[in-house]
Design a protein around this motif. Structure first.
Motif, mmCIF file in Angstrom:
data_model
loop_
_atom_site.group_PDB
_atom_site.id
_atom_site.type_symbol
_atom_site.label_atom_id
_atom_site.label_comp_id
_atom_site.label_asym_id
_atom_site.label_seq_id
_atom_site.Cartn_x
_atom_site.Cartn_y
_atom_site.Cartn_z
ATOM 1 N N ARG A 31 0.390 -1.203 0.395
ATOM 2 C CA ARG A 31 -0.203 -0.050 0.165
ATOM 3 C C ARG A 31 1.291 1.021 -0.167
ATOM 4 O O ARG A 31 1.750 1.616 1.118
ATOM 5 C CB ARG A 31 -0.334 -0.155 0.945
ATOM 6 N N LYS A 54 -6.283 12.298 -9.108
ATOM 7 C CA LYS A 54 -7.173 11.400 -9.349
ATOM 8 C C LYS A 54 -7.980 11.272 -9.941
ATOM 9 O O LYS A 54 -8.202 9.864 -10.604
ATOM 10 C CB LYS A 54 -8.162 11.617 -7.970
ATOM 11 N N GLU A 77 -3.827 5.889 -4.097
ATOM 12 C CA GLU A 77 -4.233 5.846 -3.432
ATOM 13 C C GLU A 77 -4.228 7.822 -3.150
ATOM 14 O O GLU A 77 -2.923 7.721 -2.475
ATOM 15 C CB GLU A 77 -4.464 4.908 -2.265
ATOM 16 N N PHE A 83 -4.452 10.489 -0.200
ATOM 17 C CA PHE A 83 -5.283 10.557 1.418
ATOM 18 C C PHE A 83 -4.607 12.436 0.874
ATOM 19 O O PHE A 83 -3.862 12.672 0.296
ATOM 20 C CB PHE A 83 -4.017 10.327 2.724
ATOM 21 N N LYS A 103 -14.020 13.929 0.464
ATOM 22 C CA LYS A 103 -13.929 12.333 0.182
ATOM 23 C C LYS A 103 -14.687 12.218 -1.650
ATOM 24 O O LYS A 103 -14.492 11.436 -2.473
ATOM 25 C CB LYS A 103 -15.284 12.150 0.753
ATOM 26 N N GLY A 153 -11.626 12.575 -3.883
ATOM 27 C CA GLY A 153 -11.197 10.968 -3.874
ATOM 28 C C GLY A 153 -10.235 10.473 -3.004
ATOM 29 O O GLY A 153 -9.197 9.922 -3.174
ATOM 30 N N THR A 179 -9.047 8.504 0.361
ATOM 31 C CA THR A 179 -9.734 7.384 1.458
ATOM 32 C C THR A 179 -8.725 7.811 2.142
ATOM 33 O O THR A 179 -9.117 7.172 3.783
ATOM 34 C CB THR A 179 -9.626 6.596 0.495
ATOM 35 N N GLY A 180 -8.242 8.693 3.096
ATOM 36 C CA GLY A 180 -7.877 8.991 4.387
ATOM 37 C C GLY A 180 -7.442 10.784 4.708
ATOM 38 O O GLY A 180 -7.318 10.990 3.693
ATOM 39 N N CYS A 239 -13.404 11.587 10.136
ATOM 40 C CA CYS A 239 -13.431 10.002 9.861
ATOM 41 C C CYS A 239 -14.170 8.670 10.027
ATOM 42 O O CYS A 239 -14.413 8.142 8.696
ATOM 43 C CB CYS A 239 -11.661 10.538 9.554
ATOM 44 N N LEU A 262 -12.759 6.656 6.498
ATOM 45 C CA LEU A 262 -11.234 7.325 5.826
ATOM 46 C C LEU A 262 -10.821 7.159 6.863
ATOM 47 O O LEU A 262 -11.079 7.460 8.326
ATOM 48 C CB LEU A 262 -11.853 8.870 6.133
#
Ligand code: G3P
Length: 220
Positions: free
Chosen positions: A34, A48, A54, A56, A78, A81, A83-84, A106, A111
């Motif tokens: 990851r 994105k 991925e 954040f 969010k 795009g 995810t955290g 979150c 998230l």
């Protein structure tokens, strides 16, 4: 996990953030690791739209939709795009209450929360909030050529013993530059690293990420 924070580095903004995000996507896929990139807020949609990396955020606020000029609404982030998000980075400190609100938002939005801590003491207060990750970074080593793994391996060990729980994993960062830096962090029990300048300023981000990944492979 490897988190690559692009901060506001000139070498890593606008179209250049896309190039780094592509490297993150590629190396992540190749090694099944990851790898998350944190561009500036204004670059998130660009990244994105052009990559499947991925992403954040570097920071979010907790304001709902409405009359909140200049704040960063997490729902919109969010939708863009993410995810955290990072929370309480050493360069963007927050009170414990402000951290708590962000961790809760979150959780509500699904998230991933990565809360940074300058010390074990701060980490212990953050641990009570049960974020997904606590990232320990000694501020004096951030952006330096001396890594947390070289200067403070005992801090990594302590962080894993004192801060890691079934709900919260520990990441480490500050001055991470080499395969050995990553290897030490992972062997001492960290779940990953938080890095910025080594990748953001690299003439070849893909190659620099490959070097980090080697440090993980040691453990796999
Ligand atoms: O967010 C990660 C960061 O603070 C560490 O920076 O440049 O020492 O990898 P750097």
């Amino acid at each position: 996990m490897i988190i690559v924070n692009l901060k506001t580095y000139e070498e890593a903004h606008g179209e250049k953030s896309v190039r780094i995000a592509r490297a993150c996507e590629l190396v992540a896929k190749k090694h099944n690791i990851r790898i998350v990139v944190c561009p500036q807020t204004v670059d998130i949609r660009l990244v994105k739209s052009k990559t499947n990396a991925e992403v954040f955020a570097q920071h979010i606020d907790t304001v709902p939709f409405g009359k909140y000029t200049g704040w960063i609404n997490p729902e919109t982030m969010k939708e863009a795009g993410i995810t955290g998000t990072l929370i309480n980075h050493s360069e963007h400190k927050l009170s414990l209450d402000e951290i708590r609100k962000r961790v809760e938002r979150c959780r509500e939005l699904g998230l991933v929360s990565v809360v940074c801590a300058d010390s074990i003491e701060e980490g212990e207060r953050i641990k009570l909030l049960q974020p997904d990750y606590i990232a320990i970074e000694p501020p004096e080593l951030i952006g330096s050529d001396i890594s947390v793994s070289t200067a403070k391996p005992e801090l990594i060990r302590d962080a894993v013993i004192k801060l890691q729980t079934p709900k919260t994993k520990v990441l480490v960062g500050a001055g991470v530059r080499t395969e050995q830096d990553v290897r030490v962090a992972i062997s001492l029990g960290a779940s990953g690293i938080l890095s910025a300048s080594e990748i953001s300023k690299s003439p070849d981000p893909e190659r620099s990420l490959e070097i980090f990944v080697k440090g993980f492979k040691h453990k796999l």
